[in-house]
Design an enzyme around this catalytic site. Sequence first.
Site, PDB file in Angstrom:
ATOM      1  N   LYS A 279     -19.717  11.524 -29.988  1.00 38.30           N
ATOM      2  CA  LYS A 279     -20.214  12.684 -29.107  1.00 38.30           C
ATOM      3  C   LYS A 279     -21.677  13.211 -29.732  1.00 38.30           C
ATOM      4  O   LYS A 279     -21.662  13.320 -30.865  1.00 38.30           O
ATOM      5  CB  LYS A 279     -19.108  13.720 -29.148  1.00 38.30           C
ATOM      6  CG  LYS A 279     -18.068  13.294 -28.204  1.00 38.30           C
ATOM      7  CD  LYS A 279     -16.781  14.498 -28.341  1.00 38.30           C
ATOM      8  CE  LYS A 279     -15.715  14.107 -27.369  1.00 38.30           C
ATOM      9  NZ  LYS A 279     -16.241  14.036 -25.977  1.00 38.30           N
ATOM     10  N   ARG A 352      -7.691   8.299 -21.194  1.00 40.40           N
ATOM     11  CA  ARG A 352      -7.060   7.506 -20.067  1.00 40.40           C
ATOM     12  C   ARG A 352      -6.477   6.402 -20.808  1.00 40.40           C
ATOM     13  O   ARG A 352      -5.334   5.834 -20.054  1.00 40.40           O
ATOM     14  CB  ARG A 352      -8.060   7.265 -19.028  1.00 40.40           C
ATOM     15  CG  ARG A 352      -9.302   6.165 -19.414  1.00 40.40           C
ATOM     16  CD  ARG A 352     -10.376   6.508 -18.622  1.00 40.40           C
ATOM     17  NE  ARG A 352     -11.179   7.632 -18.579  1.00 40.40           N
ATOM     18  CZ  ARG A 352     -12.201   8.156 -17.755  1.00 40.40           C
ATOM     19  NH1 ARG A 352     -12.464   7.381 -16.874  1.00 40.40           N
ATOM     20  NH2 ARG A 352     -12.618   9.258 -17.892  1.00 40.40           N
TER      21      ARG A 352
HETATM   22  N1  BES Z   1     -11.747  14.813 -24.435  1.00 42.90           N
HETATM   23  C1  BES Z   1     -12.899  14.455 -23.840  1.00 42.90           C
HETATM   24  C2  BES Z   1     -13.230  15.429 -22.430  1.00 42.90           C
HETATM   25  C3  BES Z   1     -13.385  16.883 -22.913  1.00 42.90           C
HETATM   26  C4  BES Z   1     -14.679  17.316 -22.698  1.00 42.90           C
HETATM   27  C5  BES Z   1     -12.504  17.874 -23.133  1.00 42.90           C
HETATM   28  C6  BES Z   1     -15.101  18.650 -23.047  1.00 42.90           C
HETATM   29  C7  BES Z   1     -12.762  19.238 -23.407  1.00 42.90           C
HETATM   30  C8  BES Z   1     -14.083  19.551 -23.303  1.00 42.90           C
HETATM   31  C9  BES Z   1     -12.802  13.258 -23.333  1.00 42.90           C
HETATM   32  O1  BES Z   1     -12.058  12.070 -23.980  1.00 42.90           O
HETATM   33  C10 BES Z   1     -14.237  12.530 -23.054  1.00 42.90           C
HETATM   34  O2  BES Z   1     -14.930  12.479 -24.026  1.00 42.90           O
HETATM   35  N2  BES Z   1     -14.397  12.103 -21.868  1.00 42.90           N
HETATM   36  C11 BES Z   1     -15.705  11.668 -21.670  1.00 42.90           C
HETATM   37  C12 BES Z   1     -15.738  10.669 -20.402  1.00 42.90           C
HETATM   38  C13 BES Z   1     -16.709   9.830 -19.985  1.00 42.90           C
HETATM   39  C14 BES Z   1     -17.291   9.266 -21.133  1.00 42.90           C
HETATM   40  C15 BES Z   1     -16.490   9.095 -18.874  1.00 42.90           C
HETATM   41  C16 BES Z   1     -16.405  12.915 -20.767  1.00 42.90           C
HETATM   42  O3  BES Z   1     -15.907  13.650 -19.963  1.00 42.90           O
HETATM   43  O4  BES Z   1     -17.588  13.031 -21.204  1.00 42.90           O
HETATM   44 ZN    ZN Z   2     -13.549  11.144 -25.646  1.00 44.30          ZN
END
Ligand code: BES
Ligand code: ZN
Length: 501
Positions: A279, A352
């Site tokens: 991230k 997912r």
């Molecule tokens: N845990 C995150 C989603 C999230 C983001 C929760 C901000 C709370 C606050 C999830 O696992 C994630 O990282 N999702 C990605 C998906 C993308 C790579 C398709 C996202 O939302 O950026």
């Molecule tokens: Zn994630």
Amino acid sequence: MSAAVSLVDPAAAAPADVVIIGALSPASGLVLAPGAEAIDKAMGGRLLAGLRAVGAKGRADEVTKIPTLGLTEPPLIVVAGLGDQDPAALDAEVVRREVGAALRALSGTARVHIAIGGTSSAPGADTALLAAIAEGALMGAYSFTIYKSSPPPTPLRRLSIAAASPRDRLAKAALKRAQIVADAVTATRDLVNTAPNELYPQTLAERTAEMGRAAGLTVEVLDERALKRGGYGGILGVGAGSVRPPRLVRLTYAPPRAKTSVALVGKGITFDSGGLNIKSAMMDWMKSDMSGAAAVAATIVAAAALRLPINITATIPMAENMPSGSSYRPSDVLTFRGGRTVEINNTDAEGRIILADAIVRAAEDKPDYLIETSTLTGAQMVSLGTRVVGAMGSDDFRDLVVAAGGRAGESLWPMPLPPELRPGIDSAIADITQVTGDRWGGMLVAGHFLSTFVPTGLPWVHLDIAGPAWNAGGPHGYTPKGGTGVIVRTMLATLEELAGA
Ligand code: BES
Ligand code: ZN
Ligand code: ZN
């Protein structure tokens, strides 16, 4: 220890350190809310004048403290602004919020008495209001202090609420329910707030298993060997990069004579670094990535405490998403339980992946309904902001859950699963791919992905709580900073409705 809660006759003296009353802000100016009569009388009818003198308006989010210098018992009056609304039909959620705000302002106070409404003695008349007062107070009194070396402030020990019929059976039942709801919200917040060096798959499994055992549930914990035997390639894949191996917890509540069965599934990523697709933003939120898991565990425990006549299983996948030499990679192909394969293209879309395995397992029990909840996508926050939960799934069941949540005081909004987004996750080499190549409708694409693991005909809902589960800003109403405990109340209200309770 949660606070002792009681209903008392409005005329009786309630031993307390503070009394909370309400004020309203109609266009004509500040007025006291029903329930404040006795305390105003004790103040010689001068309460309103005093409030005006300090500039109180009765607006929502306004909390005014009036020390009575010994004129009244208790010696402190706290006035919660309830905004402009009908005094004869106070809005439950506004009361819940503003009582919560008052309790936040009273941190360190052991004994609180609340006199808002409670003026009608018709059986059941004020039940919803009493429940809202109790829930708001107990949720607002929350604090999380385990990591502070200074002694914590005195917790709320006694809460009394003025009620015209304090012995009314419905009122008492509503109060008991409010305590169970608040305990479940507290348990969820505590788990979410616990630091990820302490709360990892094994310890989250232990804690949820312990919660389940204490509630008399059947508990099953699958460790990494059992996951391998069970073919859970998704959970194992996501967990592979961490030195802390993944888990799958199953809690079962099976009361006698239950006719309907509901499967709950909650995302339990104890920390989401993104993995190899590490991230670049918001990593500091990611201890909240197990909020769905916590909410599901707390909900089934609460349902058991309420003795709801409905079968419930909670299937809770847990993993830590970390980058390392043993991490899963973009381009990997994983095989889920049941044999379907997925092409990974972004290790940060891990939720997912563990959820697909869990949904497959949950569906094997042939439940009548499936409720899945997860901090799944940043796109949820882009679409709906940080306080509104996105609800996707079978149209009718999704709408039932959205409505139940609204009645319980949580904000949800129904979202579509547009058919044109579905081909975006077709894979050239596996059964399905994990994400599309663009950003459009990210929350909905995730919903589509999950839907492919739900058996045809099974009514289901996916509740994306990414933003609502974690409050990064200041506290508001009954919501503290940090873990919010969101979606517990929605799931419980849904279970109650399905149980016919
Ligand atoms: N845990 C995150 C989603 C999230 C983001 C929760 C901000 C709370 C606050 C999830 O696992 C994630 O990282 N999702 C990605 C998906 C993308 C790579 C398709 C996202 O939302 O950026
Ligand atoms: Zn994630
Ligand atoms: Zn995540």
